[in-house]
Design a protein around this motif. Sequence first.
Motif, PDB file in Angstrom:
ATOM      1  N   ILE A  22       0.839  -1.184   0.000  1.00  0.00           N
ATOM      2  CA  ILE A  22       0.000   0.000   0.000  1.00  0.00           C
ATOM      3  C   ILE A  22       0.880   1.242   0.000  1.00  0.00           C
ATOM      4  CG2 ILE A  22      -1.725   1.338   1.257  1.00  0.00           C
ATOM      5  CD1 ILE A  22      -2.768  -1.247   2.398  1.00  0.00           C
ATOM      6  N   ALA A  23       0.809   1.983  -1.072  1.00  0.00           N
ATOM      7  CA  ALA A  23       1.593   3.201  -1.181  1.00  0.00           C
ATOM      8  C   ALA A  23       0.680   4.403  -1.046  1.00  0.00           C
ATOM      9  CB  ALA A  23       2.331   3.237  -2.506  1.00  0.00           C
ATOM     10  N   GLN A  24       0.579   4.894   0.142  1.00  0.00           N
ATOM     11  CA  GLN A  24      -0.303   6.027   0.393  1.00  0.00           C
ATOM     12  C   GLN A  24       0.207   7.288  -0.289  1.00  0.00           C
ATOM     13  OE1 GLN A  24      -3.154   6.900   2.496  1.00  0.00           O
ATOM     14  NE2 GLN A  24      -3.628   4.813   1.943  1.00  0.00           N
ATOM     15  N   SER A  25       1.442   7.634   0.041  1.00  0.00           N
ATOM     16  CA  SER A  25       2.017   8.791  -0.604  1.00  0.00           C
ATOM     17  C   SER A  25       2.780   8.329  -1.828  1.00  0.00           C
ATOM     18  CB  SER A  25       2.944   9.527   0.353  1.00  0.00           C
ATOM     19  OG  SER A  25       3.971   8.655   0.778  1.00  0.00           O
ATOM     20  N   GLY A  26       2.783   9.124  -2.830  1.00  0.00           N
ATOM     21  CA  GLY A  26       3.484   8.765  -4.033  1.00  0.00           C
ATOM     22  C   GLY A  26       2.645   7.954  -4.993  1.00  0.00           C
ATOM     23  N   ALA A  27       1.452   7.593  -4.573  1.00  0.00           N
ATOM     24  CA  ALA A  27       0.578   6.887  -5.491  1.00  0.00           C
ATOM     25  C   ALA A  27       0.151   7.855  -6.592  1.00  0.00           C
ATOM     26  CB  ALA A  27      -0.653   6.356  -4.766  1.00  0.00           C
ATOM     27  N   PRO A  28       0.142   7.390  -7.802  1.00  0.00           N
ATOM     28  CA  PRO A  28      -0.240   8.273  -8.892  1.00  0.00           C
ATOM     29  C   PRO A  28      -1.712   8.646  -8.809  1.00  0.00           C
ATOM     30  CG  PRO A  28      -0.056   6.024  -9.669  1.00  0.00           C
ATOM     31  CD  PRO A  28       0.424   6.033  -8.251  1.00  0.00           C
ATOM     32  N   ALA A  29      -2.023   9.789  -9.296  1.00  0.00           N
ATOM     33  CA  ALA A  29      -3.416  10.204  -9.292  1.00  0.00           C
ATOM     34  C   ALA A  29      -4.108   9.668 -10.535  1.00  0.00           C
ATOM     35  CB  ALA A  29      -3.498  11.715  -9.264  1.00  0.00           C
ATOM     36  N   ALA A  30      -5.302   9.232 -10.350  1.00  0.00           N
ATOM     37  CA  ALA A  30      -6.096   8.790 -11.487  1.00  0.00           C
ATOM     38  C   ALA A  30      -7.369   9.624 -11.524  1.00  0.00           C
ATOM     39  CB  ALA A  30      -6.442   7.304 -11.349  1.00  0.00           C
ATOM     40  N   PRO A  31      -7.811   9.964 -12.724  1.00  0.00           N
ATOM     41  CA  PRO A  31      -9.047  10.740 -12.826  1.00  0.00           C
ATOM     42  C   PRO A  31     -10.190  10.034 -12.097  1.00  0.00           C
ATOM     43  CG  PRO A  31      -7.968  10.586 -14.962  1.00  0.00           C
ATOM     44  CD  PRO A  31      -7.215   9.672 -14.029  1.00  0.00           C
ATOM     45  N   GLY A  32     -10.881  10.766 -11.263  1.00  0.00           N
ATOM     46  CA  GLY A  32     -12.019  10.197 -10.555  1.00  0.00           C
ATOM     47  C   GLY A  32     -11.668   9.594  -9.216  1.00  0.00           C
ATOM     48  N   ALA A  33     -10.341   9.441  -8.954  1.00  0.00           N
ATOM     49  CA  ALA A  33      -9.941   8.751  -7.735  1.00  0.00           C
ATOM     50  C   ALA A  33      -9.540   9.706  -6.621  1.00  0.00           C
ATOM     51  CB  ALA A  33      -8.783   7.802  -8.042  1.00  0.00           C
ATOM     52  N   ASP A  34      -9.874  10.961  -6.763  1.00  0.00           N
ATOM     53  CA  ASP A  34      -9.462  11.919  -5.742  1.00  0.00           C
ATOM     54  C   ASP A  34     -10.394  11.903  -4.542  1.00  0.00           C
ATOM     55  OD1 ASP A  34     -11.450  12.892  -7.375  1.00  0.00           O
ATOM     56  OD2 ASP A  34     -10.929  14.977  -6.999  1.00  0.00           O
ATOM     57  N   ARG A  35     -11.589  11.397  -4.752  1.00  0.00           N
ATOM     58  CA  ARG A  35     -12.507  11.297  -3.613  1.00  0.00           C
ATOM     59  C   ARG A  35     -13.479  10.147  -3.828  1.00  0.00           C
ATOM     60  NH1 ARG A  35     -14.957  16.147  -2.177  1.00  0.00           N
ATOM     61  NH2 ARG A  35     -13.057  17.177  -2.824  1.00  0.00           N
ATOM     62  N   CYS A  36     -14.114   9.743  -2.736  1.00  0.00           N
ATOM     63  CA  CYS A  36     -15.029   8.606  -2.805  1.00  0.00           C
ATOM     64  C   CYS A  36     -16.245   8.928  -3.679  1.00  0.00           C
ATOM     65  CB  CYS A  36     -15.474   8.238  -1.399  1.00  0.00           C
ATOM     66  SG  CYS A  36     -16.687   6.913  -1.361  1.00  0.00           S
ATOM     67  N   GLN A  37     -16.561   7.975  -4.530  1.00  0.00           N
ATOM     68  CA  GLN A  37     -17.724   8.160  -5.397  1.00  0.00           C
ATOM     69  C   GLN A  37     -19.022   8.020  -4.611  1.00  0.00           C
ATOM     70  OE1 GLN A  37     -17.858   7.691  -9.319  1.00  0.00           O
ATOM     71  NE2 GLN A  37     -15.987   8.862  -9.111  1.00  0.00           N
ATOM     72  N   GLY A  38     -18.900   7.413  -3.448  1.00  0.00           N
ATOM     73  CA  GLY A  38     -20.107   7.198  -2.662  1.00  0.00           C
ATOM     74  C   GLY A  38     -20.424   8.343  -1.717  1.00  0.00           C
ATOM     75  N   CYS A  39     -19.426   8.764  -0.923  1.00  0.00           N
ATOM     76  CA  CYS A  39     -19.692   9.764   0.112  1.00  0.00           C
ATOM     77  C   CYS A  39     -18.866  11.034  -0.050  1.00  0.00           C
ATOM     78  CB  CYS A  39     -19.463   9.149   1.492  1.00  0.00           C
ATOM     79  SG  CYS A  39     -17.733   8.766   1.831  1.00  0.00           S
ATOM     80  N   GLY A  40     -17.979  11.060  -1.041  1.00  0.00           N
ATOM     81  CA  GLY A  40     -17.206  12.273  -1.277  1.00  0.00           C
ATOM     82  C   GLY A  40     -15.994  12.423  -0.386  1.00  0.00           C
ATOM     83  N   ASN A  41     -15.722  11.438   0.442  1.00  0.00           N
ATOM     84  CA  ASN A  41     -14.577  11.497   1.337  1.00  0.00           C
ATOM     85  C   ASN A  41     -13.268  11.426   0.541  1.00  0.00           C
ATOM     86  OD1 ASN A  41     -12.770  11.199   3.456  1.00  0.00           O
ATOM     87  ND2 ASN A  41     -13.171   9.022   3.679  1.00  0.00           N
ATOM     88  N   PRO A  42     -12.375  12.399   0.746  1.00  0.00           N
ATOM     89  CA  PRO A  42     -11.099  12.383   0.003  1.00  0.00           C
ATOM     90  C   PRO A  42     -10.040  11.493   0.648  1.00  0.00           C
ATOM     91  CG  PRO A  42     -11.235  14.373   1.301  1.00  0.00           C
ATOM     92  CD  PRO A  42     -12.532  13.615   1.553  1.00  0.00           C
ATOM     93  N   ASP A  43     -10.313  10.970   1.832  1.00  0.00           N
ATOM     94  CA  ASP A  43      -9.324  10.173   2.545  1.00  0.00           C
ATOM     95  C   ASP A  43      -9.467   8.705   2.156  1.00  0.00           C
ATOM     96  OD1 ASP A  43      -7.353   9.382   4.280  1.00  0.00           O
ATOM     97  OD2 ASP A  43      -8.673   9.330   6.012  1.00  0.00           O
ATOM     98  N   LEU A  44      -8.872   8.361   1.019  1.00  0.00           N
ATOM     99  CA  LEU A  44      -9.043   7.022   0.487  1.00  0.00           C
ATOM    100  C   LEU A  44      -7.748   6.230   0.572  1.00  0.00           C
ATOM    101  CD1 LEU A  44     -10.891   8.053  -2.791  1.00  0.00           C
ATOM    102  CD2 LEU A  44     -11.936   7.293  -0.659  1.00  0.00           C
ATOM    103  N   VAL A  45      -7.904   4.930   0.671  1.00  0.00           N
ATOM    104  CA  VAL A  45      -6.755   4.051   0.509  1.00  0.00           C
ATOM    105  C   VAL A  45      -6.577   3.841  -0.981  1.00  0.00           C
ATOM    106  CG1 VAL A  45      -5.839   1.742   0.906  1.00  0.00           C
ATOM    107  CG2 VAL A  45      -7.154   2.890   2.694  1.00  0.00           C
ATOM    108  N   ARG A  46      -5.384   4.126  -1.464  1.00  0.00           N
ATOM    109  CA  ARG A  46      -5.136   3.999  -2.901  1.00  0.00           C
ATOM    110  C   ARG A  46      -4.048   2.968  -3.152  1.00  0.00           C
ATOM    111  NH1 ARG A  46      -5.982   9.360  -1.779  1.00  0.00           N
ATOM    112  NH2 ARG A  46      -7.586  10.398  -3.007  1.00  0.00           N
ATOM    113  N   ILE A  47      -4.339   2.032  -3.998  1.00  0.00           N
ATOM    114  CA  ILE A  47      -3.378   0.979  -4.298  1.00  0.00           C
ATOM    115  C   ILE A  47      -3.175   0.897  -5.805  1.00  0.00           C
ATOM    116  CG2 ILE A  47      -2.851  -1.472  -4.098  1.00  0.00           C
ATOM    117  CD1 ILE A  47      -4.657  -1.571  -1.649  1.00  0.00           C
ATOM    118  N   ARG A  48      -1.921   1.026  -6.177  1.00  0.00           N
ATOM    119  CA  ARG A  48      -1.565   0.961  -7.592  1.00  0.00           C
ATOM    120  C   ARG A  48      -1.640  -0.487  -8.057  1.00  0.00           C
ATOM    121  NH1 ARG A  48       0.039   0.745 -12.091  1.00  0.00           N
ATOM    122  NH2 ARG A  48       1.642   1.990 -13.090  1.00  0.00           N
ATOM    123  N   MET A  49      -2.290  -0.701  -9.183  1.00  0.00           N
ATOM    124  CA  MET A  49      -2.363  -2.050  -9.712  1.00  0.00           C
ATOM    125  C   MET A  49      -2.483  -1.994 -11.225  1.00  0.00           C
ATOM    126  SD  MET A  49      -5.940  -2.323 -10.452  1.00  0.00           S
ATOM    127  CE  MET A  49      -6.402  -4.012 -10.175  1.00  0.00           C
TER     128      MET A  49
END
Length: 89
Positions: A22-49
């Motif tokens: 799990i790379a929290q910092s340094g994970a690349p940004a993907a369009p649409g992945a800046d916040r939760c699609q469900g509740c709008g929370n920006p604090d997401l776990v992001r995993i590059r795959m």
Amino acid sequence: MARRKGGTSRRSAEPDEPLGSIAQSGAPAAPGADRCQGCGNPDLVRIRMTLPDGRPALYVSCRTCERTNWFALDGDGTPVPREQALGTD
Ligand SMILES: [Zn+2]
């Protein structure tokens, strides 16, 4: 100010990469992945795959509502369908 003398040796520019998957910092940004699609929370776990079709993507998981999504890094912000992301029918 006598507290700091010769204070030019702070080492703060070193990359601090986690050893886990799990790379929290340094994970690349993907369009649409800046916040939760469900509740709008920006604090997401992001995993590059990588998607089964070879495209780089980002798996995101919301800490609040536990909604998960996949986003292609070169996508347009539309979540990748679960079947497509998992390579199942
Ligand atoms: Zn959420």
